[in-house]
Design a protein around this motif. Structure first.
Motif, PDB file in Angstrom:
ATOM      1  N   LEU A  60      35.544  32.299   9.308  1.00 19.64           N
ATOM      2  CA  LEU A  60      35.495  31.214   9.681  1.00 19.64           C
ATOM      3  C   LEU A  60      36.822  30.056  10.052  1.00 19.64           C
ATOM      4  O   LEU A  60      37.216  30.197  12.125  1.00 19.64           O
ATOM      5  N   LYS A  63      37.357  32.918  13.318  1.00 16.96           N
ATOM      6  CA  LYS A  63      36.910  32.126  14.446  1.00 16.96           C
ATOM      7  C   LYS A  63      36.936  31.360  15.689  1.00 16.96           C
ATOM      8  O   LYS A  63      36.321  30.683  16.223  1.00 16.96           O
ATOM      9  N   GLY A  64      37.830  30.320  14.012  1.00 14.57           N
ATOM     10  CA  GLY A  64      38.587  28.848  15.024  1.00 14.57           C
ATOM     11  C   GLY A  64      37.482  28.227  14.625  1.00 14.57           C
ATOM     12  O   GLY A  64      37.166  26.900  14.865  1.00 14.57           O
ATOM     13  N   ALA A  65      36.452  28.283  13.565  1.00 19.63           N
ATOM     14  CA  ALA A  65      35.328  27.348  12.730  1.00 19.63           C
ATOM     15  C   ALA A  65      35.461  26.829  11.879  1.00 19.63           C
ATOM     16  O   ALA A  65      35.197  25.670  11.490  1.00 19.63           O
ATOM     17  N   MET A  66      37.247  26.797  11.229  1.00 17.02           N
ATOM     18  CA  MET A  66      37.646  26.054  10.619  1.00 17.02           C
ATOM     19  C   MET A  66      38.942  25.714  10.537  1.00 17.02           C
ATOM     20  O   MET A  66      39.654  26.693  10.072  1.00 17.02           O
ATOM     21  N   THR A  67      39.684  24.947  10.111  1.00 18.10           N
ATOM     22  CA  THR A  67      41.584  24.631  10.362  1.00 18.10           C
ATOM     23  C   THR A  67      41.757  25.672   8.860  1.00 18.10           C
ATOM     24  O   THR A  67      41.324  25.516   7.677  1.00 18.10           O
ATOM     25  N   GLU A 155      31.404  25.071   2.686  1.00 23.10           N
ATOM     26  CA  GLU A 155      32.584  25.792   1.713  1.00 23.10           C
ATOM     27  C   GLU A 155      32.877  26.498   0.715  1.00 23.10           C
ATOM     28  O   GLU A 155      33.312  27.154   0.418  1.00 23.10           O
TER      29      GLU A 155
END
Length: 465
Positions: A60, A63-67, A155
């Motif tokens: 994630l 993909k840039g979907a989670m920091t 997550e």
């Protein structure tokens, strides 16, 4: 196995809470120590579950979907597992607050009123990414006599399930403990459901990003303890010791930037800025901190990126820092009260008068002098752990430990008095005399002939208060 609905879990939690409110301190402490032991026994299984969560989370992040900040909060290791177990044991070692006498007042001779601490009931704890919240919140709730329904982020689903399973197994098997004192829900749909269960859930504690916490606050009638932002400041006063300021500010930003008590804005008095900012900026840059600076700061240290208006209220949760030079302590206070989030703010100074003005005027839950904002934490405050941090002004504020999970009830002990005796032309007068905070009273809850004799002769067993 048939899935249990959120409503049914809430009902079970309500039943558990009613029993748990009367469980002895010794029984609760034994159960918590057993939970710590069970976490240690299942350490390999917990770490395996966490590794699977981390692998998915890394995808994630790519993909840039989670920091990266959330990923860092998610990851566990052997040391963190041991910290969890010790944290539970620390809570078990704390004094039991349930049943403490908060106030005692004699209304009249033989008619005494007590305000007694008691559990709130059922706590809903909703959080993102950090599996260490599971043992923290569960142990605090159990010790304070509350049942808890936990919901972690997707997550961390495997990690949360493994930790909650270990804790629940130990508690349910412990003598004297009710089943279902700690339960877990897993889906977003279940979160939406629990927000509607104000007949069963007494308090919600969301922990996570500001957007997440705001959504919880905006979509429920259940009281909420939480903070939407953690915009923390350190103000370096004109009479600050340079080395102290460098040390405090570096720790406040760099020690762990991904948490809500990390410094997000550095304020510096203009009379010390030329001496303080160059070495401070050098240390921060060496640590990889990106700076957003005001025009005055950029004149002192070249090459700094200009700050925008949004930077003053930004919660970066990363190695990014806003820097501003101010003309006075009053200007620093005005900035903090305007842009801050009422979380934690600090002053570095050798001037006691300046420290006092700062403490009096900054409207935050935690205000420090010559200390890092990172100390704003339930464990560091001696609470064993924390249920969360509140920036509101209700019954709990700042790092919330067990005291934030308690409310009170009024207990009146009499011997047959009626209100009619205190009304009319020949009414008895109330004494309203403060009493020592001792409940139950020495003579017992029921006024028997024997207890009356003791009241008349205090040398024979103590006087009823």
């Amino acid at each position: 196995m048939k899935r249990v609905s959120v409503l049914e879990k809430a009902r079970r939690a309500r039943e558990a809470a009613l029993v748990l409110a009367g469980v002895s301190s010794a029984a609760k402490n034994r159960a918590l120590r057993a939970a710590a032991s069970e976490i240690r026994k299942r350490r390999a299984d917990i770490l395996a579950a966490n590794s699977a969560d981390v692998r998915d989370a890394e995808k994630l992040v790519a993909k840039g979907a989670m920091t990266k900040a959330l990923l860092k909060r998610l990851a566990l290791n052997y040391g963190k597992i041991e910290e969890m177990a010790r944290g539970i044991e620390a809570v078990a070692a704390l004094p039991d607050p349930v049943g403490a006498t908060l106030d005692a007042l004699e209304l009249d001779a033989g008619l005494n009123l007590y305000r007694i601490a008691c559990p709130i009931g059922v706590i809903g704890a909703i959080f993102e990414s950090r599996p260490d919240v599971v043992p923290q919140v569960a142990s605090l709730c159990v010790k304070s006599g509350n049942a808890v329904i936990l919901k972690g982020g997707s997550e961390a689903a495997r990690s949360n399930l493994a930790l909650a399973g270990a804790i629940s197994a130990a508690l349910d098997a412990a003598p004297g403990m009710p089943p279902n004192a700690v339960q877990l829900i897993e889906t977003r749909a279940e979160v939406r459901s629990i927000l509607e269960l104000d007949d069963y859930v007494d308090l919600l504690v969301p922990r996570g990003g500001k957007d997440f916490i705001r959504r919880v606050m905006d979509n429920t009638n259940i009281p909420v303890i939480g903070h939407a932002d953690g915009v923390c400041h350190v103000y370096v006063d004109e009479r600050a010791d340079i080395e102290t300021a460098l040390k405090v500010c570096f720790d406040a930003k760099v020690q762990y930037p991904a948490v809500c008590n990390a410094m997000e804005t550095l304020l510096v008095h203009e009379k010390i800025a030329a001496r303080f900012l160059p070495p401070m900026v050098a240390r921060l840059r060496d640590a990889g901190v990106q700076l957003r600076a005001c025009p005055a700061s950029r004149k002192i240290v070249r090459g700094l990126k200009p700050a925008t208006e949004k930077d003053w209220s930004a919660e970066y949760l990363d190695l990014v820092l806003a820097v501003r030079v101010v003309a006075s302590l009053e200007a620093a206070v005005e900035h903090i009260n305007r842009y801050g989030s009422r979380h934690t703010d600090a002053i570095v100074t050798s001037n006691p008068a300046a420290a006092r003005r700062f403490l009096d005027r900054v409207d935050s839950a935690c205000v420090f002098v010559n200390a890092s904002t990172r100390f704003s934490d339930g464990y560091r405050f001696g609470k064993g752990a924390e249920i969360g941090i509140s920036t509101g002004k209700t019954h709990a504020r700042g790092p919330v430990g067990m005291e934030g999970l308690l409310i009170y009830k009024y207990v009146l002990i009499g011997k047959g008095q009626t209100v009619a005796e205190y009304t009319g032309a020949r009414a008895r007068r109330f004494t309203h005399r403060p009493l020592k905070k001792n409940f139950p009273p020495p003579g017992g809850l029921i006024h028997t002939k024997k207890s009356r004799r003791r009241a008349e002769n205090p040398h024979r067993g103590g006087k009823i208060t």
